[in-house]
Write an enzyme that holds these catalytic residues in place. Sequence first.
Site, mmCIF file in Angstrom:
data_model
loop_
_atom_site.group_PDB
_atom_site.id
_atom_site.type_symbol
_atom_site.label_atom_id
_atom_site.label_comp_id
_atom_site.label_asym_id
_atom_site.label_seq_id
_atom_site.Cartn_x
_atom_site.Cartn_y
_atom_site.Cartn_z
ATOM 1 N N PRO A 66 0.234 12.253 5.233
ATOM 2 C CA PRO A 66 0.036 11.047 6.169
ATOM 3 C C PRO A 66 -0.982 11.105 7.222
ATOM 4 O O PRO A 66 -1.573 10.236 7.554
ATOM 5 C CB PRO A 66 1.246 11.072 6.848
ATOM 6 N N MET A 68 3.904 -0.906 4.920
ATOM 7 C CA MET A 68 3.074 -2.044 4.561
ATOM 8 C C MET A 68 3.688 -3.287 5.336
ATOM 9 O O MET A 68 3.838 -4.425 4.744
ATOM 10 C CB MET A 68 2.604 -2.258 3.468
ATOM 11 N N THR A 100 4.947 12.205 2.230
ATOM 12 C CA THR A 100 4.912 10.770 2.257
ATOM 13 C C THR A 100 5.000 10.228 3.632
ATOM 14 O O THR A 100 5.620 10.997 4.517
ATOM 15 C CB THR A 100 6.117 9.994 1.392
ATOM 16 N N ALA A 101 4.416 9.074 4.236
ATOM 17 C CA ALA A 101 4.292 8.889 5.631
ATOM 18 C C ALA A 101 5.942 8.830 6.073
ATOM 19 O O ALA A 101 5.967 9.176 7.127
ATOM 20 C CB ALA A 101 3.749 7.465 5.797
ATOM 21 N N ASP A 108 -9.180 7.911 -1.425
ATOM 22 C CA ASP A 108 -8.780 6.417 -0.785
ATOM 23 C C ASP A 108 -9.057 6.421 0.602
ATOM 24 O O ASP A 108 -9.420 7.548 1.263
ATOM 25 C CB ASP A 108 -7.323 6.143 -1.019
ATOM 26 N N GLY A 163 -3.645 9.228 0.090
ATOM 27 C CA GLY A 163 -2.979 9.293 1.240
ATOM 28 C C GLY A 163 -1.239 9.601 1.141
ATOM 29 O O GLY A 163 -0.680 8.850 -0.044
ATOM 30 N N GLY A 164 -0.369 10.236 1.845
ATOM 31 C CA GLY A 164 0.914 10.425 1.469
ATOM 32 C C GLY A 164 1.027 11.262 0.281
ATOM 33 O O GLY A 164 0.545 12.287 -0.008
ATOM 34 N N ASP A 165 2.090 10.493 -0.508
ATOM 35 C CA ASP A 165 2.451 10.980 -1.774
ATOM 36 C C ASP A 165 2.144 9.926 -2.846
ATOM 37 O O ASP A 165 2.107 8.696 -2.595
ATOM 38 C CB ASP A 165 4.035 11.378 -1.896
ATOM 39 N N GLY A 181 1.159 7.592 12.395
ATOM 40 C CA GLY A 181 1.783 8.926 12.288
ATOM 41 C C GLY A 181 1.024 10.211 11.992
ATOM 42 O O GLY A 181 0.386 10.149 11.112
ATOM 43 N N LYS A 184 -8.918 2.189 -1.092
ATOM 44 C CA LYS A 184 -7.933 1.061 -1.039
ATOM 45 C C LYS A 184 -7.420 0.829 0.229
ATOM 46 O O LYS A 184 -7.540 1.883 1.077
ATOM 47 C CB LYS A 184 -6.706 1.636 -1.944
HETATM 48 C C1 LIG Z 1 -0.326 1.797 0.239
HETATM 49 S S1 LIG Z 1 0.983 2.504 1.206
HETATM 50 C C2 LIG Z 1 0.408 4.457 0.847
HETATM 51 C C3 LIG Z 1 1.866 5.139 1.021
HETATM 52 C C4 LIG Z 1 1.302 6.608 0.737
HETATM 53 N N1 LIG Z 1 1.372 6.734 -0.775
HETATM 54 C C5 LIG Z 1 2.515 7.523 1.205
HETATM 55 O O1 LIG Z 1 3.119 8.044 0.464
HETATM 56 O O2 LIG Z 1 2.682 7.812 2.515
HETATM 57 C C6 LIG Z 1 0.176 2.574 2.883
HETATM 58 C C7 LIG Z 1 1.117 2.489 3.835
HETATM 59 O O3 LIG Z 1 1.786 3.548 4.156
HETATM 60 C C8 LIG Z 1 1.993 3.576 5.482
HETATM 61 N N2 LIG Z 1 1.409 4.847 6.036
HETATM 62 C C9 LIG Z 1 0.368 5.709 5.609
HETATM 63 N N3 LIG Z 1 0.019 6.610 6.404
HETATM 64 C C10 LIG Z 1 0.758 6.560 7.561
HETATM 65 C C11 LIG Z 1 0.742 6.884 8.902
HETATM 66 N N4 LIG Z 1 -0.079 7.959 9.122
HETATM 67 N N5 LIG Z 1 1.615 6.554 9.886
HETATM 68 C C12 LIG Z 1 2.098 5.658 9.577
HETATM 69 N N6 LIG Z 1 2.295 4.719 8.511
HETATM 70 C C13 LIG Z 1 1.472 5.257 7.368
HETATM 71 C C14 LIG Z 1 1.819 2.372 6.136
HETATM 72 O O4 LIG Z 1 2.599 1.581 6.151
HETATM 73 C C15 LIG Z 1 0.485 1.876 5.396
HETATM 74 O O5 LIG Z 1 0.433 0.757 5.179
#
Ligand SMILES: C[S@@+](CC[C@H](N)C(=O)[O-])C[C@H]1O[C@@H](n2cnc3c(N)ncnc32)[C@H](O)[C@@H]1O
Length: 252
Positions: free
Chosen positions: A20, A178, A126-127, A43, A96-98, A207, A65
């Site tokens: 994240p 989101m 994941t976030a 991304d 980002g994240g997973d 986060g 993205k």
């Molecule tokens: C397209 S989604 C991707 C999620 C990603 N694949 C994951 O597993 O975290 C993007 C959303 O993830 C959340 N997000 C990603 N990074 C974050 C962070 N560092 N802090 C808070 N929310 C985050 C937000 O809601 C953001 O709009």
Amino acid sequence: MSINNTSSNSGFVSLVGAGPGDPDLLTVKGLRVIQAADVVVYDRLVSEDILALADSSAEMIYVGKQLDFHCVPQDQINQILVQKAQEGKRVVRLKGGDSFIFGRGGEELEELAKFGIKYEVVPGITAAAGATAYAGIPLTHRDHAQSVQFITGHVQKDGREIEWASLAQSNNSLVFYMGLKQSGHICDKLITHGLSAQTPCAIIENGTRPEQRVLNGTLETLPELAKGAVSPALIVIGSVASLGERLGWFHQ
Ligand SMILES: C[S@@+](CC[C@H](N)C(=O)[O-])C[C@H]1O[C@@H](n2cnc3c(N)ncnc32)[C@H](O)[C@@H]1O
């Protein structure tokens, strides 16, 4: 761009979740494959520190993205992955994240599979897991919530509505990705379907990053809170959300 749609020979794609934000949350396996990559397709939410782990000779391709906006359309991202793999390259697709949580990882694998390209998936934090951990919000807790649901605040591809009644009556922890722009809608729907307006909420922005900020309120104050929040942010709804005020530990 020329794509051979019979099959690939030696290229390989690693679909890697970068976590994240805090670069130390990258997995050891993620680190190894990034260091060995010929090409990194990444991304917007991937941190600079993680990109810097790639070899200086690696080709870095930004596909950026972003909410409501793909600087490179998904079809083209798929094409880049297929083409680079067909050239025999070790490709890292870094997200980002997973990659499998609201990351379109499944769609990209379907495309690779269609072209017979070999791949692996390296999971990321994941976030919802990373940001709540850093905010001191345990998503399950024996005194508060027995389960958790991850929900996208985005309208579904086919225009289908979220099943609000089951969310409102579940007593789960709810985590919206989101969801900032939709916070008014989320609040209205959950209250209409029976969730108490006094249910604790937290918005976690950025986060696990140095600039992380947590905004606390209740379901009825969520839309107001969201007005003062910036992306990327998660919305956590449920009794666990208030625990962060006591258990939060990550302060810069
Ligand atoms: C397209 S989604 C991707 C999620 C990603 N694949 C994951 O597993 O975290 C993007 C959303 O993830 C959340 N997000 C990603 N990074 C974050 C962070 N560092 N802090 C808070 N929310 C985050 C937000 O809601 C953001 O709009």
